[in-house]
Write a protein that holds these residues in place. Structure first.
Motif, mmCIF file in Angstrom:
data_model
loop_
_atom_site.group_PDB
_atom_site.id
_atom_site.type_symbol
_atom_site.label_atom_id
_atom_site.label_comp_id
_atom_site.label_asym_id
_atom_site.label_seq_id
_atom_site.Cartn_x
_atom_site.Cartn_y
_atom_site.Cartn_z
ATOM 1 N N GLY A 1 15.491 -31.900 7.557
ATOM 2 C CA GLY A 1 16.426 -31.828 8.671
ATOM 3 C C GLY A 1 17.495 -30.783 8.447
ATOM 4 N N GLN A 2 18.558 -30.898 9.205
ATOM 5 C CA GLN A 2 19.612 -29.888 9.171
ATOM 6 C C GLN A 2 20.657 -30.168 8.100
ATOM 7 O OE1 GLN A 2 21.317 -30.243 13.118
ATOM 8 N NE2 GLN A 2 22.979 -31.502 12.357
ATOM 9 N N ARG A 3 21.355 -29.127 7.704
ATOM 10 C CA ARG A 3 22.511 -29.260 6.814
ATOM 11 C C ARG A 3 23.793 -29.237 7.629
ATOM 12 N NH1 ARG A 3 24.774 -27.504 1.814
ATOM 13 N NH2 ARG A 3 26.256 -29.099 1.305
ATOM 14 N N ILE B 1 33.587 -40.745 -9.680
ATOM 15 C CA ILE B 1 33.799 -41.328 -8.360
ATOM 16 C C ILE B 1 32.607 -40.963 -7.479
ATOM 17 C CG2 ILE B 1 35.252 -41.318 -6.300
ATOM 18 C CD1 ILE B 1 37.609 -40.578 -8.184
ATOM 19 N N ARG B 2 31.969 -41.991 -6.981
ATOM 20 C CA ARG B 2 30.781 -41.797 -6.149
ATOM 21 C C ARG B 2 31.040 -42.319 -4.754
ATOM 22 N NH1 ARG B 2 25.530 -43.474 -9.809
ATOM 23 N NH2 ARG B 2 25.862 -41.934 -11.463
ATOM 24 N N SER B 3 30.375 -41.696 -3.799
ATOM 25 C CA SER B 3 30.417 -42.182 -2.421
ATOM 26 C C SER B 3 28.993 -42.164 -1.882
ATOM 27 C CB SER B 3 31.356 -41.332 -1.563
ATOM 28 O OG SER B 3 30.979 -39.976 -1.594
ATOM 29 N N PRO B 4 28.702 -43.071 -0.969
ATOM 30 C CA PRO B 4 27.330 -43.166 -0.473
ATOM 31 C C PRO B 4 26.943 -41.974 0.405
ATOM 32 C CG PRO B 4 28.750 -44.695 0.705
ATOM 33 C CD PRO B 4 29.584 -44.071 -0.376
ATOM 34 N N PHE B 5 25.673 -41.635 0.370
ATOM 35 C CA PHE B 5 25.144 -40.637 1.288
ATOM 36 C C PHE B 5 25.099 -41.280 2.669
ATOM 37 C CE2 PHE B 5 21.992 -38.277 3.611
ATOM 38 C CZ PHE B 5 22.293 -36.975 3.270
ATOM 39 N N PRO B 6 25.406 -40.536 3.743
ATOM 40 C CA PRO B 6 25.429 -41.137 5.089
ATOM 41 C C PRO B 6 24.029 -41.319 5.679
ATOM 42 C CG PRO B 6 26.044 -38.830 5.210
ATOM 43 C CD PRO B 6 25.900 -39.166 3.738
ATOM 44 N N TYR B 7 23.284 -42.256 5.098
ATOM 45 C CA TYR B 7 21.947 -42.565 5.613
ATOM 46 C C TYR B 7 22.040 -42.941 7.087
ATOM 47 C CZ TYR B 7 19.871 -42.429 0.989
ATOM 48 O OH TYR B 7 19.421 -42.000 -0.231
ATOM 49 N N GLY B 8 21.068 -42.472 7.868
ATOM 50 C CA GLY B 8 21.027 -42.789 9.286
ATOM 51 C C GLY B 8 21.780 -41.798 10.154
ATOM 52 N N GLY C 1 21.274 -34.470 7.396
ATOM 53 C CA GLY C 1 19.929 -34.348 6.856
ATOM 54 C C GLY C 1 19.186 -35.665 6.891
ATOM 55 N N VAL C 2 17.899 -35.566 6.610
ATOM 56 C CA VAL C 2 17.027 -36.737 6.574
ATOM 57 C C VAL C 2 16.596 -36.922 5.123
ATOM 58 C CG1 VAL C 2 14.875 -37.731 7.423
ATOM 59 C CG2 VAL C 2 16.242 -36.240 8.923
ATOM 60 N N PRO C 3 17.116 -37.946 4.463
ATOM 61 C CA PRO C 3 16.822 -38.152 3.044
ATOM 62 C C PRO C 3 15.343 -38.363 2.762
ATOM 63 C CG PRO C 3 18.685 -39.484 3.727
ATOM 64 C CD PRO C 3 18.065 -38.928 4.974
#
Length: 180
Positions: free
Chosen positions: A47-49, A150-157, A162-164
């Motif tokens: 997908g897109q960046r 420090i971690r943050s979640p990838f924005p799934y959905g 992008g599409v993981p």
């Protein structure tokens, strides 16, 4: 390889630069074209960046500057800086895949660090990097950045990012103290 930065010039992006910026960012991170360089995320994301709307919003956002690195009028690299108090956020860093590995990225990063200090008196530059990008994190560490843990979640959905291609993506925050 010697850095190819002798003819490099920097300027701030305007709305007329949006199509070229989107094309540059996409070429550096997504699809087969990105595999010509080493910063590709094509194995992690489809997908897109980014898109034209997001880039235009960044150009318009107060306290934010999108820097372009050019040689002979040709766009070679870009990055975004955003004022965050004593820190500046560094993002949207893209170098044309065929120009990666020659010192151009290092020159852009150093210019961005100086610019953050000059514009806002930033004492620190921070960024987030996909945690699975160990090679990229190591590159930043060689330039003085440190992992914060420090971690943050990838924005799934949210396909704007992008599409993981795998279920365990996350961002890790890196920081560097910069001289002002």
């Amino acid at each position: 390889m010697a850095p190819e930065t002798s003819e490099l010039t920097f300027r701030t992006a305007g709305h007329g630069d949006v199509p070229a910026l989107v094309a540059l960012v996409e070429s550096a991170y997504r699809g087969d074209a990105s595999r010509a360089g080493w910063t590709t995320e094509a194995d992690l994301l489809d997908g897109q960046r980014t898109d034209a709307e997001a880039v235009a919003e960044s150009i318009d956002r107060p306290g934010t500057v999108v820097l372009l690195a050019e040689a002979d009028g040709e766009l070679l690299a870009c990055c975004l800086l955003e004022s965050r108090g004593a820190a500046a956020y560094f993002g949207m860093f893209s170098v044309r895949p065929e120009r990666q590995g020659g010192g151009l990225g290092r020159a852009v990063l150093e210019h961005a660090e100086r610019t953050a200090g000059e514009l806002w008196g930033a004492e620190e530059v921070e960024m987030t990097v996909i945690g699975q990008r160990e090679d990229l994190i190591a590159w930043y560490e060689r330039r003085g950045y440190r992992r914060t843990g420090i971690r943050s979640p990838f924005p799934y959905g949210d396909e704007r990012f992008g599409v993981p291609r795998q279920p365990d993506l996350y961002f890790e925050k890196l920081t560097k103290t910069v001289a002002i």
